[in-house]
Motif scaffolding. Sequence first.
Motif, PDB file in Angstrom:
ATOM      1  N   THR A 113     -15.799  -8.762   8.160  1.00 29.56           N
ATOM      2  CA  THR A 113     -15.337  -9.579   9.282  1.00 29.56           C
ATOM      3  C   THR A 113     -15.298 -11.049   8.872  1.00 29.56           C
ATOM      4  OG1 THR A 113     -17.597  -9.749  10.093  1.00 29.56           O
ATOM      5  CG2 THR A 113     -16.232  -7.993  11.030  1.00 29.56           C
ATOM      6  N   PRO A 114     -14.399 -11.826   9.482  1.00 28.86           N
ATOM      7  CA  PRO A 114     -14.332 -13.246   9.131  1.00 28.86           C
ATOM      8  C   PRO A 114     -15.566 -13.996   9.642  1.00 28.86           C
ATOM      9  CG  PRO A 114     -12.808 -12.742  10.915  1.00 28.86           C
ATOM     10  CD  PRO A 114     -13.395 -11.438  10.466  1.00 28.86           C
ATOM     11  N   GLY A 115     -15.760 -15.193   9.098  1.00 29.76           N
ATOM     12  CA  GLY A 115     -16.858 -16.032   9.577  1.00 29.76           C
ATOM     13  C   GLY A 115     -16.669 -16.356  11.051  1.00 29.76           C
ATOM     14  N   GLN A 116     -17.770 -16.560  11.722  1.00 29.18           N
ATOM     15  CA  GLN A 116     -17.755 -16.908  13.140  1.00 29.18           C
ATOM     16  C   GLN A 116     -18.064 -18.392  13.297  1.00 29.18           C
ATOM     17  OE1 GLN A 116     -20.174 -14.242  15.566  1.00 29.18           O
ATOM     18  NE2 GLN A 116     -20.249 -12.824  13.855  1.00 29.18           N
ATOM     19  N   VAL A 117     -17.612 -18.980  14.389  1.00 29.63           N
ATOM     20  CA  VAL A 117     -17.908 -20.378  14.679  1.00 29.63           C
ATOM     21  C   VAL A 117     -18.945 -20.424  15.779  1.00 29.63           C
ATOM     22  CG1 VAL A 117     -16.964 -22.578  15.496  1.00 29.63           C
ATOM     23  CG2 VAL A 117     -15.616 -21.146  13.958  1.00 29.63           C
ATOM     24  N   THR A 118     -19.948 -21.283  15.581  1.00 28.33           N
ATOM     25  CA  THR A 118     -20.976 -21.433  16.608  1.00 28.33           C
ATOM     26  C   THR A 118     -20.392 -22.130  17.831  1.00 28.33           C
ATOM     27  OG1 THR A 118     -21.697 -23.563  15.704  1.00 28.33           O
ATOM     28  CG2 THR A 118     -22.865 -21.587  14.914  1.00 28.33           C
ATOM     29  N   HIS A 119     -21.032 -21.924  18.950  1.00 26.80           N
ATOM     30  CA  HIS A 119     -20.698 -22.606  20.206  1.00 26.80           C
ATOM     31  C   HIS A 119     -22.007 -23.092  20.804  1.00 26.80           C
ATOM     32  CE1 HIS A 119     -16.549 -21.286  19.947  1.00 26.80           C
ATOM     33  NE2 HIS A 119     -16.994 -20.090  19.648  1.00 26.80           N
ATOM     34  N   LEU A 120     -22.721 -23.926  20.028  1.00 28.99           N
ATOM     35  CA  LEU A 120     -24.036 -24.387  20.430  1.00 28.99           C
ATOM     36  C   LEU A 120     -23.908 -25.556  21.402  1.00 28.99           C
ATOM     37  CD1 LEU A 120     -25.531 -24.276  16.837  1.00 28.99           C
ATOM     38  CD2 LEU A 120     -25.878 -22.596  18.651  1.00 28.99           C
ATOM     39  N   GLN A 126     -20.766 -28.229  15.130  1.00 30.15           N
ATOM     40  CA  GLN A 126     -20.674 -26.768  15.134  1.00 30.15           C
ATOM     41  C   GLN A 126     -20.492 -26.314  13.688  1.00 30.15           C
ATOM     42  OE1 GLN A 126     -21.241 -25.024  17.901  1.00 30.15           O
ATOM     43  NE2 GLN A 126     -21.360 -26.903  19.115  1.00 30.15           N
ATOM     44  N   PHE A 127     -20.766 -25.049  13.437  1.00 32.61           N
ATOM     45  CA  PHE A 127     -20.703 -24.496  12.090  1.00 32.61           C
ATOM     46  C   PHE A 127     -19.857 -23.232  12.071  1.00 32.61           C
ATOM     47  CE2 PHE A 127     -24.822 -26.540  12.475  1.00 32.61           C
ATOM     48  CZ  PHE A 127     -24.961 -27.225  11.287  1.00 32.61           C
ATOM     49  N   ILE A 128     -19.263 -22.938  10.930  1.00 37.67           N
ATOM     50  CA  ILE A 128     -18.737 -21.608  10.656  1.00 37.67           C
ATOM     51  C   ILE A 128     -19.863 -20.896   9.901  1.00 37.67           C
ATOM     52  CG2 ILE A 128     -17.595 -22.349   8.514  1.00 37.67           C
ATOM     53  CD1 ILE A 128     -15.427 -20.220   9.128  1.00 37.67           C
ATOM     54  N   ASP A 173     -32.660 -19.295  13.568  1.00 34.00           N
ATOM     55  CA  ASP A 173     -31.915 -19.965  14.637  1.00 34.00           C
ATOM     56  C   ASP A 173     -32.533 -21.323  14.974  1.00 34.00           C
ATOM     57  OD1 ASP A 173     -30.122 -17.855  14.770  1.00 34.00           O
ATOM     58  OD2 ASP A 173     -31.034 -16.973  16.568  1.00 34.00           O
ATOM     59  N   ARG A 174     -33.864 -21.386  15.008  1.00 31.55           N
ATOM     60  CA  ARG A 174     -34.545 -22.660  15.280  1.00 31.55           C
ATOM     61  C   ARG A 174     -34.259 -23.673  14.175  1.00 31.55           C
ATOM     62  NH1 ARG A 174     -38.840 -19.678  16.294  1.00 31.55           N
ATOM     63  NH2 ARG A 174     -40.039 -20.528  14.564  1.00 31.55           N
ATOM     64  N   PHE A 175     -34.234 -23.203  12.932  1.00 26.25           N
ATOM     65  CA  PHE A 175     -33.933 -24.097  11.816  1.00 26.25           C
ATOM     66  C   PHE A 175     -32.519 -24.656  11.949  1.00 26.25           C
ATOM     67  CE2 PHE A 175     -32.463 -24.776   7.377  1.00 26.25           C
ATOM     68  CZ  PHE A 175     -33.329 -25.794   7.043  1.00 26.25           C
ATOM     69  N   ILE A 176     -31.562 -23.798  12.262  1.00 21.73           N
ATOM     70  CA  ILE A 176     -30.173 -24.243  12.433  1.00 21.73           C
ATOM     71  C   ILE A 176     -30.093 -25.304  13.522  1.00 21.73           C
ATOM     72  CG2 ILE A 176     -27.849 -23.528  13.164  1.00 21.73           C
ATOM     73  CD1 ILE A 176     -28.690 -22.631  10.327  1.00 21.73           C
ATOM     74  N   GLU A 177     -30.717 -25.058  14.662  1.00 20.50           N
ATOM     75  CA  GLU A 177     -30.718 -26.034  15.764  1.00 20.50           C
ATOM     76  C   GLU A 177     -31.364 -27.341  15.338  1.00 20.50           C
ATOM     77  OE1 GLU A 177     -29.530 -26.582  18.713  1.00 20.50           O
ATOM     78  OE2 GLU A 177     -28.578 -24.655  19.091  1.00 20.50           O
TER      79      GLU A 177
END
Length: 186
Positions: A113-120, A126-128, A173-177
């Motif tokens: 599957t392709p990369g997803q984009v965050t919707h934070l 935002q990130f792919i 997830d906490r690290f990403i945020e």
Amino acid sequence: MRALILFLALLCLSPFASAAAYEDAIGVTFPDEVSGFQFRRRETFSQKALGAATGYLHAGPVQGTVYVYTGGLSSIPEGTDSAIVRKHFAQVIGEVKQMEAPGLASKVTVPSTPGQVTHLAGCGPQFIWKGYDMELDGAQLVSYTYMTVVRNNFVKLRISYLKSNPTGRADADRFIEGVRKVIGRC
């Protein structure tokens, strides 16, 4: 083998080994601690296009590394939607699967599957992103790669943890945020 040794060596570093790291390329200081992850190391690569890596570690263990680099490009559009960013992200993910050939990892599973984009919500870019699994010297790992562009630099986050870690994904997830707030100057 070397990748697992590096991962385990980071675990053995003194919990007191910390120091903030300023990243001039994007104008931010990576602090001693991000969302419970402790700063462990900073490496500046000899080729300027490869930039620098700032590593963090959380109990569990969960390892997170932030890479800031240009890849030799002089102009990179901000965000995740440009063809340049999408092409580079696909290349980075393709390199994960290639780790099997020289024996750096085995049983690498990258979804088609392709990369997803965050919707934070809130402040920060935002990130792919894309997740994948691999085995390093018998250890089953779950890893994620996140990417965005800030001030003409790719900002890539790589997070890895043992598949048996029940809080690994929540910690990641906490690290990403946390990193998102740092690079967004929130």
